[in-house]
Write a protein that holds these residues in place. Structure first.
Motif, mmCIF file in Angstrom:
data_model
loop_
_atom_site.group_PDB
_atom_site.id
_atom_site.type_symbol
_atom_site.label_atom_id
_atom_site.label_comp_id
_atom_site.label_asym_id
_atom_site.label_seq_id
_atom_site.Cartn_x
_atom_site.Cartn_y
_atom_site.Cartn_z
ATOM 1 N N HIS A 25 107.106 -12.982 -16.372
ATOM 2 C CA HIS A 25 107.302 -12.758 -17.816
ATOM 3 C C HIS A 25 107.689 -14.040 -18.534
ATOM 4 O O HIS A 25 107.953 -14.044 -19.740
ATOM 5 C CB HIS A 25 108.395 -11.703 -18.038
ATOM 6 C CG HIS A 25 109.735 -12.152 -17.533
ATOM 7 N ND1 HIS A 25 110.581 -12.923 -18.274
ATOM 8 C CD2 HIS A 25 110.349 -11.968 -16.338
ATOM 9 C CE1 HIS A 25 111.665 -13.198 -17.573
ATOM 10 N NE2 HIS A 25 111.547 -12.622 -16.387
ATOM 11 N N TYR A 26 107.703 -15.163 -17.832
ATOM 12 C CA TYR A 26 108.234 -16.425 -18.330
ATOM 13 C C TYR A 26 107.651 -16.845 -19.681
ATOM 14 O O TYR A 26 108.364 -17.382 -20.520
ATOM 15 C CB TYR A 26 107.992 -17.532 -17.297
ATOM 16 C CG TYR A 26 108.974 -18.671 -17.378
ATOM 17 C CD1 TYR A 26 110.058 -18.729 -16.517
ATOM 18 C CD2 TYR A 26 108.811 -19.687 -18.298
ATOM 19 C CE1 TYR A 26 110.963 -19.776 -16.576
ATOM 20 C CE2 TYR A 26 109.715 -20.733 -18.364
ATOM 21 C CZ TYR A 26 110.787 -20.770 -17.507
ATOM 22 O OH TYR A 26 111.684 -21.802 -17.575
ATOM 23 N N THR A 31 109.734 -13.102 -24.437
ATOM 24 C CA THR A 31 110.595 -14.046 -23.722
ATOM 25 C C THR A 31 110.670 -15.373 -24.471
ATOM 26 O O THR A 31 111.759 -15.934 -24.660
ATOM 27 C CB THR A 31 110.068 -14.286 -22.291
ATOM 28 O OG1 THR A 31 109.984 -13.027 -21.621
ATOM 29 C CG2 THR A 31 110.981 -15.208 -21.516
ATOM 30 N N HIS A 35 114.181 -16.885 -26.233
ATOM 31 C CA HIS A 35 114.730 -18.186 -25.852
ATOM 32 C C HIS A 35 114.387 -19.291 -26.850
ATOM 33 O O HIS A 35 114.746 -20.449 -26.621
ATOM 34 C CB HIS A 35 114.229 -18.578 -24.462
ATOM 35 C CG HIS A 35 114.774 -17.703 -23.380
ATOM 36 N ND1 HIS A 35 116.062 -17.797 -22.927
ATOM 37 C CD2 HIS A 35 114.210 -16.690 -22.681
ATOM 38 C CE1 HIS A 35 116.271 -16.900 -21.990
ATOM 39 N NE2 HIS A 35 115.160 -16.210 -21.820
#
Length: 139
Positions: A25-26, A31, A35
């Motif tokens: 899922h980075y 995501t 972030h």
């Protein structure tokens, strides 16, 4: 996930998302948004065994300071190496150089073969445990 990594788009974010979809899922939109990250560059290396990205990331909660980091993934989407938040670079060129330095030390084929064996062992253990549970069910 039986595919090796390849160039799937000239757009870095799209390339990363298409290659890593179903593996991690980075680089999913949620995501990246959480972030406060942006994918700056994305590429496959070592014949498609590894995938590397450089990101621009928020270095604090207020998003007042940003830095550049690299991340290297194996074929299963596991992070092999990455820059920590504390070691983030001031320029993307610095992160890219560090990424290549890290990639040049990794034996991609050996890593991939070891990861395959580790995955094989884990799947066989999971199947054995499931088979045991099923056999204990009374008809």
């Amino acid at each position: 996930m039986n595919d090796l990594f390849s160039c799937k788009s000239s757009d870095a974010k799209a390339n990363a998302q298409r290659n890593l979809q179903g593996r991690t899922h980075y680089v999913d939109d949620d995501t990246l948004r959480f972030h406060k990250s942006r994918v700056i560059s994305a590429r496959h290396t070592d014949g498609g065994l590894l995938f590397a990205i450089v990101t621009s990331d928020s270095l604090n909660f207020e998003n007042t300071k940003r830095g550049f980091r690299y991340v290297i993934f194996d074929i299963f989407g596991c992070v092999i190496d990455r820059t920590t938040i504390e070691d983030a670079f001031r320029r993307s060129e610095q992160a890219t150089k560090a990424m290549w330095d890290a990639l040049n030390v990794i034996d991609a084929k050996a890593h991939t073969l070891a990861a395959i064996e580790k995955r094989r062992t884990r799947v066989l253990e999971e199947l054995a445990a499931l088979s045991d549970k099923v056999s204990k069910i009374e008809a």
